[in-house]
Design a protein around this motif. Structure first.
Motif, PDB file in Angstrom:
ATOM      1  N   MET A 171      -7.011  -4.014   3.630  1.00 23.48           N
ATOM      2  CA  MET A 171      -6.387  -2.843   3.012  1.00 23.48           C
ATOM      3  C   MET A 171      -7.393  -1.714   2.893  1.00 23.48           C
ATOM      4  O   MET A 171      -8.577  -1.959   2.628  1.00 23.48           O
ATOM      5  CB  MET A 171      -5.887  -3.213   1.614  1.00 23.48           C
ATOM      6  CG  MET A 171      -4.711  -4.148   1.592  1.00 23.48           C
ATOM      7  SD  MET A 171      -3.189  -3.279   1.951  1.00 23.48           S
ATOM      8  CE  MET A 171      -3.098  -2.184   0.533  1.00 23.48           C
ATOM      9  N   LYS A 178      -0.755  -1.134  -6.758  1.00 24.01           N
ATOM     10  CA  LYS A 178      -0.345  -1.935  -5.605  1.00 24.01           C
ATOM     11  C   LYS A 178       0.892  -2.754  -5.978  1.00 24.01           C
ATOM     12  O   LYS A 178       0.937  -3.423  -7.014  1.00 24.01           O
ATOM     13  CB  LYS A 178      -1.483  -2.853  -5.150  1.00 24.01           C
ATOM     14  CG  LYS A 178      -2.657  -2.081  -4.543  1.00 24.01           C
ATOM     15  CD  LYS A 178      -3.764  -3.019  -4.095  1.00 24.01           C
ATOM     16  CE  LYS A 178      -4.854  -2.243  -3.347  1.00 24.01           C
ATOM     17  NZ  LYS A 178      -5.473  -1.188  -4.183  1.00 24.01           N
ATOM     18  N   GLN A 205       0.358   1.576  -3.030  1.00 24.66           N
ATOM     19  CA  GLN A 205       0.310   0.853  -1.767  1.00 24.66           C
ATOM     20  C   GLN A 205       1.271  -0.332  -1.879  1.00 24.66           C
ATOM     21  O   GLN A 205       1.243  -1.075  -2.860  1.00 24.66           O
ATOM     22  CB  GLN A 205      -1.105   0.356  -1.462  1.00 24.66           C
ATOM     23  CG  GLN A 205      -2.100   1.469  -1.178  1.00 24.66           C
ATOM     24  CD  GLN A 205      -3.503   0.929  -1.003  1.00 24.66           C
ATOM     25  OE1 GLN A 205      -3.994   0.153  -1.802  1.00 24.66           O
ATOM     26  NE2 GLN A 205      -4.162   1.340   0.071  1.00 24.66           N
ATOM     27  N   ASN A 223       1.829   4.078   3.563  1.00 24.11           N
ATOM     28  CA  ASN A 223       1.312   3.292   2.435  1.00 24.11           C
ATOM     29  C   ASN A 223       1.929   1.897   2.353  1.00 24.11           C
ATOM     30  O   ASN A 223       1.734   1.180   1.364  1.00 24.11           O
ATOM     31  CB  ASN A 223       1.520   4.043   1.112  1.00 24.11           C
ATOM     32  CG  ASN A 223       2.987   4.344   0.819  1.00 24.11           C
ATOM     33  OD1 ASN A 223       3.809   4.420   1.742  1.00 24.11           O
ATOM     34  ND2 ASN A 223       3.319   4.516  -0.450  1.00 24.11           N
ATOM     35  N   HIS A 225       1.740  -1.748   3.951  1.00 26.53           N
ATOM     36  CA  HIS A 225       0.748  -2.495   4.716  1.00 26.53           C
ATOM     37  C   HIS A 225       1.195  -3.953   4.895  1.00 26.53           C
ATOM     38  O   HIS A 225       1.533  -4.633   3.916  1.00 26.53           O
ATOM     39  CB  HIS A 225      -0.609  -2.472   4.004  1.00 26.53           C
ATOM     40  CG  HIS A 225      -1.118  -1.097   3.719  1.00 26.53           C
ATOM     41  ND1 HIS A 225      -1.826  -0.359   4.634  1.00 26.53           N
ATOM     42  CD2 HIS A 225      -0.997  -0.316   2.600  1.00 26.53           C
ATOM     43  CE1 HIS A 225      -2.137   0.815   4.107  1.00 26.53           C
ATOM     44  NE2 HIS A 225      -1.646   0.873   2.881  1.00 26.53           N
TER      45      HIS A 225
END
Length: 509
Positions: A171, A178, A205, A223, A225
């Motif tokens: 990341m 997150k 994220q 954003n 992942h």
């Protein structure tokens, strides 16, 4: 019951789920457990001890035919399966005294096997209300109990106290909260929720941890992942970074009877949880938040992000009641009412002389009746019928390459076909010579029928033929594989698996 046999459904080291956790508990409480991996592994013993009372079986064919008859106790053996296709079909090569069906999902394509073979089970364990209702109606004469999923509470509890200052691997090291999903990226995940979270909470994220089992058509914001599959042991390194954990599932037939393991694991780690409106998760309110659509999902996540650390201890303590140990004790208590011997543990088994499996790759040649004169050099191994013609798969066995000390030799191939396809794989043998440079369908040697295997008779995802007698010859022989069904079966890793005894005469660790 002393010995538990768990047939191949999921490899021991792949996405540690209910089967691995429950079998670990059986072993911890004194039962002897043989857990069967899906495919054979080179360089491993047939039976590998991986914990006290817990054995990993790498080669089912050899184990059941050569080792199991010598170690099977007189009574008290349980065949425990969580896959309907592994319910015995009128006979059991495992020779167990009891069959337990652990019903964990409501997949439509499992239903036919459940209806046909549920009568072979002595009891049914279910993970959700919907499954219990279904199994009670289907197996009205059987004991049916509900034991939901759980968590390794100690394993996830410790993540509450780990340092999150080290960047999360894979990341970018950026500021901001997150939002995390840990689990398979499968068709039941609602990608619209992930897209909405990324777009409407741009300072966060969104972290997806798990194997990708589907292809997506949506374009996700930068954003979002995908970290891919991560080993179970790595989860304590990931969870401390997550501020909110999510279960963004579609609500459909399958998920209405899903009892997600991840919700217990999230809670054990003290994490706020936002989920779609799944019946089994709804039971956990107020320890989880429920959202009805993507917009509400985003609002619930934002609300949780606004109060970081709140009720962390309460969530973890709530999850403690759902440890896998407690789930095992519930199983033992309930099944012991019908089968008192279920509470008994085994006496020590005799030493197991477990040979090592050595693999010798085999070259192969494929021919096709549609191109009867053509010599194929790069064609993948296929058998069966296609619109373009009939395929045959030919391999050559040279006895000189087989270790002299090998006590058994199997010709093996991994097959991707499904049991319900009804595939029959036939093996033929020939002494006639042939050359890969000139072999075609019209120039095949003549093959004498030797054996056949139905797909649903396979013990693993491997087709295995015992060719020990041919491995002792002083000349090469050839084998042909074919299928009478109008289907295509892809085969891989053609090999000889040679079973060589260890010098110690027992299991080598």
């Amino acid at each position: 019951m002393g010995v538990i046999l768990y047939p191949p459904t999921i490899d021991w080291s792949w996405m540690k789920q209910r089967p691995q956790h429950l079998m670990d508990q059986f072993a911890t409480h004194g039962h002897t457990v043989f857990y069967f991996n899906k495919t054979g592994t080179a360089g491993q013993p047939v039976v590998e001890p991986i914990a006290p009372n817990l054995y990993l079986v790498h080669h089912a064919e050899y184990f059941l035919k050569e080792l199991w008859p010598g170690i099977k106790p007189g009574q008290g053996t349980v065949y425990w399966t969580s896959w309907s296709r592994q319910l015995p079909r009128g006979r059991s090569v495992y020779g167990a005294d009891y069959v337990i069906y652990d019903c964990v999902d409501d997949f439509p394509d499992w239903e036919s096997d459940e209806q046909k073979y549920i009568h072979t089970a002595d009891a049914v364990v279910c993970t959700a209300d919907g499954l219990e209702e279904k199994m009670t109606a289907l197996a009205s004469s059987k004991p049916v109990i509900q034991v939901p999923n759980g968590c390794d509470w100690d394993f996830f509890r410790k993540t509450m106290f780990l340092n999150r200052s080290v960047p999360l691997p894979g990341m970018p090291n950026t500021r901001g909260p997150k939002i995390g999903y840990i689990g398979a990226w499968a068709p039941w995940v609602d990608e619209r929720i992930i897209q909405a979270l990324g777009e409407r909470i741009p300072e966060a994220q969104v972290v997806i941890v798990g194997p990708r089992l589907r292809e997506d058509t949506l374009a996700y914001p930068p954003n979002v992942h995908f970290l891919g599959y991560q080993d179970y042991s790595k989860l304590p390194e990931i969870l401390p970074h997550l501020d909110v954990c999510i279960i963004p599932f579609h609500v459909n037939r399958i998920t209405r009877s899903t009892n997600p393991i991840k919700v217990y694991e999230y809670l054990a780690a003290g994490k706020p949880v936002v989920s779609t409106d799944l019946p089994e998760v709804r039971k956990m309110v107020p320890h989880v938040s429920i959202a009805g659509d993507p917009d509400e999902f985003v609002r619930q996540v934002q609300a949780q992000l606004a109060s970081p650390g709140r009720r962390q201890e309460q969530r973890s303590r709530y999850a403690q009641a759902f440890s896998w140990r407690n789930r095992y004790l519930s199983i033992q208590q309930h099944l012991g009412q019908w089968y008192p011997e279920f509470s008994d543990v085994t006496t020590p088994l005799p030493p197991i002389s477990s040979p090592y499996a050595h693999e010798i790759p085999l070259s192969h040649q494929t021919v096709n009746s549609y191109y009867s004169q053509t010599v194929f050099h790069r064609e993948p191994p296929w058998v069966g019928h296609m619109a373009a013609g009939e395929y045959r798969f030919v391999v050559k066995l040279d006895p000189s390459i087989i270790p002299a000390e090998a006590e058994r030799v199997y010709l093996e191939l991994d097959g991707t076909c499904r049991a319900e396809d009804g595939i029959i794989l036939r093996l033929g043998v020939s002494d006639e010579p042939w050359s890969a440079d000139s072999l075609s369908f019209s120039r095949l040697p003549s093959f004498k029928p030797l054996a056949s295997i139905e797909a649903n008779d396979r013990l693993q995802e491997t087709f295995s033929f015992d060719v020990t007698s041919y491995a002792k010859l002083d000349h090469s022989v050839s084998f042909e594989l074919s299928s009478p069904q109008p289907v295509v079966t892809r085969l891989g890793r053609p090999r000889l698996t040679c079973f060589v005894p260890t010098s110690e005469g027992g299991i080598r660790t």
